[in-house]
Motif scaffolding. Structure first.
Motif, PDB file in Angstrom:
ATOM      1  N   SER A 187     -16.107  29.598  41.923  1.00 42.64           N
ATOM      2  CA  SER A 187     -17.278  28.948  41.498  1.00 42.64           C
ATOM      3  C   SER A 187     -18.447  29.417  42.052  1.00 42.64           C
ATOM      4  CB  SER A 187     -17.188  27.523  41.576  1.00 42.64           C
ATOM      5  OG  SER A 187     -17.294  26.987  42.991  1.00 42.64           O
ATOM      6  N   PRO A 216      -8.634  29.228  34.386  1.00 40.12           N
ATOM      7  CA  PRO A 216      -9.464  27.983  34.201  1.00 40.12           C
ATOM      8  C   PRO A 216     -10.024  28.124  32.581  1.00 40.12           C
ATOM      9  CG  PRO A 216     -10.713  29.155  35.672  1.00 40.12           C
ATOM     10  CD  PRO A 216      -9.388  29.908  35.864  1.00 40.12           C
ATOM     11  N   SER A 238      -3.427  27.841  30.894  1.00 40.04           N
ATOM     12  CA  SER A 238      -4.549  27.005  31.650  1.00 40.04           C
ATOM     13  C   SER A 238      -4.106  25.837  32.172  1.00 40.04           C
ATOM     14  CB  SER A 238      -5.915  26.970  31.162  1.00 40.04           C
ATOM     15  OG  SER A 238      -6.903  26.397  31.720  1.00 40.04           O
ATOM     16  N   ARG A 267      -4.232  22.673  35.963  1.00 39.63           N
ATOM     17  CA  ARG A 267      -4.198  22.728  37.266  1.00 39.63           C
ATOM     18  C   ARG A 267      -2.943  22.678  37.892  1.00 39.63           C
ATOM     19  NH1 ARG A 267      -8.265  19.680  39.419  1.00 39.63           N
ATOM     20  NH2 ARG A 267      -9.753  18.588  37.993  1.00 39.63           N
ATOM     21  N   ALA A 295      -3.134  26.253  39.500  1.00 44.81           N
ATOM     22  CA  ALA A 295      -4.285  26.605  40.686  1.00 44.81           C
ATOM     23  C   ALA A 295      -3.574  26.817  42.114  1.00 44.81           C
ATOM     24  CB  ALA A 295      -5.312  25.163  40.855  1.00 44.81           C
TER      25      ALA A 295
END
Length: 293
Positions: free
Chosen positions: A34, A71, A93, A95, A98
């Motif tokens: 991010s 994501p 995609s 979680r 991750a």
């Protein structure tokens, strides 16, 4: 060759490592995505171009689709690929993925590829956020497929095989591999063609189901709902039937132990002319310091 050649390009949305700052890494040792702008991994663009050229060699009797794991925003590179010539794409995609290292990433991708069952898998040699060059070869091993790495040019497409020139440290070699296979592409391969204006207008509203759900009343969502070619396939972990213990951080044996910021500074500078004597003196100094030789 057979009627339709199904080509899948593995592509990754990566942080732009040319703009790394102090917030680029998380305390856990993973990339803080991010905090960095996201781009299409450069060598994956070389892979996309090679796939498009193979489709042209097949006389149009082939499809090129992109598979990306990441994501929701990773759908951007699938649209980018469609602007450049790809026929569509798949986004893996959730979680559960991750924090994946190369082992967990290649496992998740191989699960998706088993469902797609392509004839040819094309990937960039490596991603700039890891520089490991491991995912493509690991995918080949997990699927039990032959692989050709460091590909620079497809010389010939035969009925049941591909003739490829690959770049080596001290030259090049030409090899032939049966299809299906995995091909990883070097950065020395031709650059990807630019986005086509007509394709941008045609596919600018291509969306994943999640994007359509997030803004169901938007003009783009309405167009995607009406036109099947504008729907990007989106799969969660359950859709590709994986072993949960091999996904994400749980399935990633590679751990970052320590992170250091290294800044290179010039402590000494020397100005040289193009005279033979200056160049000879520099070479002697470099050899004496074991920088060369």
């Amino acid at each position: 060759m057979k009627k339709q050649l199904n080509i899948v390009v593995l592509a990754k949305q990566v942080p732009d490592t040319r703009n790394v700052g102090k917030d680029a890494m998380t305390p856990e040792g993973t990339v803080n995505r991010s905090a960095l702008p996201a781009i299409f991994n450069p060598e994956d663009l070389n892979a996309l171009e090679m796939a498009l050229r193979i489709r042209e060699m097949a006389g149009g009797e082939a499809t090129v689709r992109v598979l990306s794991m990441g994501p929701a925003r990773a759908a951007d590179i699938i649209r980018d690929a469609m602007f450049r010539g790809a026929d569509g794409g798949y986004l893996l995609s959730g979680r559960e993925f991750a924090g994946s290292d190369t082992l967990a990433t290649s496992y998740a991708l191989s699960c998706a590829l088993r469902r797609i069952a392509p004839d040819l898998i094309v990937a960039g040699r490596q991603a700039i956020d890891g520089d490991t060059a491991q995912v493509g070869p690991q995918v080949a091993e997990k699927l039990g497929l032959p692989q050709v790495t460091y590909a620079e040019e497809v010389v010939e497409l035969k009925e049941r095989s591909l003739v490829v020139r690959r770049r080596l440290d001290h030259g090049a070699e030409v090899v032939e591999s049966p299809i299906p296979m995995v091909l990883t592409v070097n950065g020395s391969a031709p650059e990807c063609r630019p986005c086509n204006a007509k394709r941008v207008m045609k596919y600018k509203c291509a969306l994943t189901p999640s994007e359509m759900t997030a803004a169901p009343d938007s003009p783009a969502a309405k167009r995607a709902a009406e036109r099947e070619y504008l729907r990007i396939v989106e799969w969660a972990a359950a859709d590709v039937d994986p072993d949960p213990q091999q996904l994400g951080l749980t399935g990633s044996p590679t751990k970052v132990k320590k992170i250091e910021n290294v800044v290179f500074q010039a402590k000494e500078a020397k100005k040289l002319t193009a005279a033979d004597g200056d160049i000879e003196t520099l070479m002697v100094e470099l050899i004496a310091s074991h920088t060369l030789g």
